[in-house]
Design an enzyme around this catalytic site. Structure first.
Site, mmCIF file in Angstrom:
data_model
loop_
_atom_site.group_PDB
_atom_site.id
_atom_site.type_symbol
_atom_site.label_atom_id
_atom_site.label_comp_id
_atom_site.label_asym_id
_atom_site.label_seq_id
_atom_site.Cartn_x
_atom_site.Cartn_y
_atom_site.Cartn_z
ATOM 1 N N HIS A 163 -26.876 -45.409 -69.654
ATOM 2 C CA HIS A 163 -26.659 -46.423 -68.691
ATOM 3 C C HIS A 163 -26.591 -46.184 -67.402
ATOM 4 O O HIS A 163 -26.153 -45.085 -66.727
ATOM 5 C CB HIS A 163 -25.129 -46.742 -69.578
ATOM 6 C CG HIS A 163 -24.518 -47.933 -68.775
ATOM 7 N ND1 HIS A 163 -23.881 -48.008 -67.638
ATOM 8 C CD2 HIS A 163 -24.374 -49.311 -69.477
ATOM 9 C CE1 HIS A 163 -23.397 -49.197 -67.651
ATOM 10 N NE2 HIS A 163 -23.846 -50.099 -68.309
ATOM 11 N N PRO A 164 -26.745 -47.073 -66.495
ATOM 12 C CA PRO A 164 -26.680 -47.113 -64.937
ATOM 13 C C PRO A 164 -25.367 -46.541 -64.633
ATOM 14 O O PRO A 164 -25.359 -45.833 -63.393
ATOM 15 C CB PRO A 164 -26.886 -48.534 -64.664
ATOM 16 C CG PRO A 164 -27.465 -49.329 -65.704
ATOM 17 C CD PRO A 164 -26.912 -48.632 -67.116
ATOM 18 N N ALA A 165 -24.198 -46.799 -65.169
ATOM 19 C CA ALA A 165 -23.076 -46.189 -64.770
ATOM 20 C C ALA A 165 -23.146 -44.455 -64.638
ATOM 21 O O ALA A 165 -22.049 -43.909 -63.934
ATOM 22 C CB ALA A 165 -21.750 -46.578 -65.243
ATOM 23 N N LYS A 166 -23.921 -43.954 -65.481
ATOM 24 C CA LYS A 166 -23.569 -42.559 -65.974
ATOM 25 C C LYS A 166 -24.586 -41.597 -65.062
ATOM 26 O O LYS A 166 -24.832 -42.091 -63.964
ATOM 27 C CB LYS A 166 -24.249 -42.344 -67.274
ATOM 28 C CG LYS A 166 -23.603 -43.171 -68.322
ATOM 29 C CD LYS A 166 -22.201 -42.836 -68.441
ATOM 30 C CE LYS A 166 -21.346 -43.309 -69.573
ATOM 31 N NZ LYS A 166 -21.720 -44.780 -69.815
ATOM 32 N N ILE A 167 -24.650 -40.428 -65.239
ATOM 33 C CA ILE A 167 -25.023 -39.278 -64.289
ATOM 34 C C ILE A 167 -26.587 -39.877 -63.823
ATOM 35 O O ILE A 167 -26.930 -39.535 -62.662
ATOM 36 C CB ILE A 167 -25.208 -38.061 -64.834
ATOM 37 C CG1 ILE A 167 -23.693 -37.593 -65.479
ATOM 38 C CG2 ILE A 167 -25.666 -36.780 -63.705
ATOM 39 C CD1 ILE A 167 -22.672 -37.430 -64.469
#
Ligand SMILES: Cc1ncc(COP(=O)(O)O)c(C=O)c1O
Length: 401
Positions: free
Chosen positions: A201-205
Site C-alpha cells: 500500500h502507498p503508506a508502506k515501505i
C-alpha cells in the site's frame, strides 16, 4: 470523551501560528520518473495482467529478502487471507494474534473460517508477547499470526518455541506489512516465519498502489498460494498448452496486475535508499525524544533493526492536563499529520459482538496514549525537528503542573 485542554493563544488550535505552513503527512509514497516510465512501459505492453512483470517482481522480492518464494497478491489483506488458508486454517481452528494491529490481520483468520484469539503486547515495543501467546494456546490453535508493529520484527524465535511446545502443527505467520527490509538477530524479514505477508500500500515501505505478497521457503505452500490467488486453478496461464485448466479448490481473483508489478519492481530498486532514509529520520526522532518529559518514544528489542514504517510515542498523560485526542487535534492544527495506530482490534463493534468482554490491558493503556508521528522517505531531518518542535509546543502548553 474529550477533556478540556487549557487555552493557549500561541497554539494554532487557539488561533496562533502553526509550526509549519502546510500539512506534513504521516505517510506518503515516493514516486519518481523511473516509476512512471516503468508503468507506462507496462501499459504499452501486451500484458496488463498475468504477464511477465508479476514474476519479475516476485523474483525481486525473493532477492531482497532471501525468501525462496514470493507470491504477489492484489493487496496485503488478500495476501493475509492467502497465508491463513495456506497455513491450513479452517472451521474449528484458532489462530492467535495481537490486538495492536489493523483489523485486516484478525479478519484474515475469520475469512478462513477459523476463530481469532488475542494475546496482549509488550507495553514498550507493542509487539505480541510470546509468554502470553503460550498462555492463550489451546488444542485448537493452528497458527500464531504476529505483527511487526511499526516495522520491528516480532520475536519469532520465541514464538517458534511456543509452537513447538504445543506438540501440534502450528504455523508461524508474520504480518510484515510494516517491516519489509527489517532484521532480527541478523535474519531478514521474509525468513523468520513460515509465511510472511507484505503490504505494498502507498503508506508502506514501498508500493504497487494496492498490492501485497506472501513470502515462504516452502514449495507446497507457495503452490497453494499461487492457486488460491487465481480461483483455485492448478496451472497458471503462462504454463498452459491448450484451453484446459483444472479448478481444484475454491480460490479468488487476488492477482496483482502487471501495471502494479511494474511500479513495484521500479520501487524495489530504491528499497535500500528508502530504508536508509527512514532509519536516518528514526535516529533523529530517537535522539530528540530521549528523555522527553511528556512523551515516551519507541523502544527496540536488542538485535532488531526496524524498517521504521512509522515512529510512535506514548504520551505521559499523568503529566498532562489534556488527553490524547486534545494533543492529536492541537498537533494537526500545527500542520503535523499525526495519526493513531491502532484502535485495538477487540474494541471494534464487530469484534466486541463476536468476542464479548475481552480485555488486553497493555494494548488498551497504550491506545489511550498513542500517537503516530510522520515518517516517510520523502522527509528531511528538518521535518522531524518540526514534528518534535510542535510536540514540545503542544505538550508544554498542556502540561499539568
Ligand atoms: C498491520 C497491517 N496488516 C494488514 C494491512 C492490510 O494491508 P493492505 O492495505 O495492503 O490490504 C495493513 C495495512 O494497512 C497493516 O498495516
Amino acid at each position: 470523551m474529550t477533556s478540556v485542554a487549557p487555552h493557549d493563544p500561541s497554539l494554532a488550535i487557539d488561533g496562533g501560528r502553526p509550526v509549519r505552513p502546510t500539512m506534513l503527512p504521516y505517510a506518503r509514497q515516493q514516486v519518481d520518473d523511473a516509476d512512471v516510465e516503468a508503468v507506462a512501459t507496462a501499459l504499452r505492453s501486451d500484458w496488463l495482467t498475468t504477464g511477465p512483470r508479476v514474476p519479475a517482481l516476485e523474483a525481486g522480492l525473493c532477492g531482497a529478502t532471501g525468501a525462496r518464494h514470493a507470491v504477489a497478491f492484489s493487496s496485503g489483506t488478500a495476501a493475509l487471507h492467502g497465508a491463513a488458508v495456506a497455513a491450513g486454517l479452517g472451521p474449528g481452528d484458532e489462530a492467535i494474534t495481537t490486538p495492536m494491529t489493523f483489523v485486516a490481520t484478525a479478519n484474515a483468520v475469520l475469512y478462513a473460517g477459523a476463530e481469532v484469539r488475542f494475546a496482549d503486547v509488550d507495553p514498550s515495543t507493542l509487539l505480541i508477547r510470546p509468554d502470553l501467546v503460550d498462555a492463550a494456546m489451546t488444542p485448537r490453535t493452528r497458527a500464531i499470526l504476529a505483527v511487526d508493529y511499526a516495522g520491528q520484527p516480532a520475536d519469532y524465535r520465541a514464538l517458534r518455541e511456543v509452537a513447538a511446545r504445543s506438540g501440534g502443527p502450528v504455523a508461524i505467520i508474520a504480518d510484515a506489512s510494516h517491516s519489509l527490509g527489517a532484521t532480527r538477530d541478523g535474519a531478514a524479514v521474509g525468513t523468520l516465519a513460515d509465511l510472511t505477508v507484505l503490504s505494498l500500500h502507498p503508506a508502506k515501505i514501498m508500493t504497487t498502489g494496492e498490492g501485497g505478497a506472501v513470502l515462504t521457503d516452502d514449495d507446497a505452500l507457495a503452490a497453494r498460494l499461487r492457486r488460491f490467488r487465481n480461483h483455485g486453478i492448478a496451472s497458471e496461464l503462462a504454463a498452459r498448452t491448450d484451453w484446459t485448466y483444472a479448478m481444484v479448490e475454491l480460490g479468488y481473483n487476488y492477482r496483482l496486475t502487471d501495471i502494479a508489478a511494474a511500479l513495484g519492481s521500479s520501487q524495489l530498486a530504491r528499497l535500500d535508499a528508502f530504508l536508509a532514509r527512514r532509519r536516518e529520520l528514526a535516529a533523529r526522532y530517537l535522539e530528540r525524544l530521549a528523555g522527553h518529559p511528556y512523551a515516551q518514544g519507541p523502544e527496540l528489542d536488542p538485535g532488531t533493526e526496524s524498517a521504521w514504517h512509522f515512529c510512535f510515542v506514548q504520551l505521559r498523560l499523568d503529566r498532562l492536563a489534556a488527553d490524547r485526542g486534545d494533543v492529536y487535534r492541537a498537533l494537526r492544527a500545527e500542520n503535523i499529520g499525526v495519526n493513531v495506530h491502532y484502535i485495538p482490534v477487540h474494541r471494534h463493534p464487530f469484534y466486541q459482538e463476536r468476542y464479548p468482554d475481552l480485555a488486553f490491558p497493555a494494548a488498551e493503556a497504550a491506545y489511550d496514549r498513542l500517537l503516530t508521528l510522520p515518517l516517510h522517505a520523502g522527509m528531511t531531518t528538518d521535518d522531524v525537528d518540526d514534528v518534535v518542535a510542535a510536540l514540545d509546543k503542544v505538550t508544554t502548553a498542556y502540561r499539568a503542573d
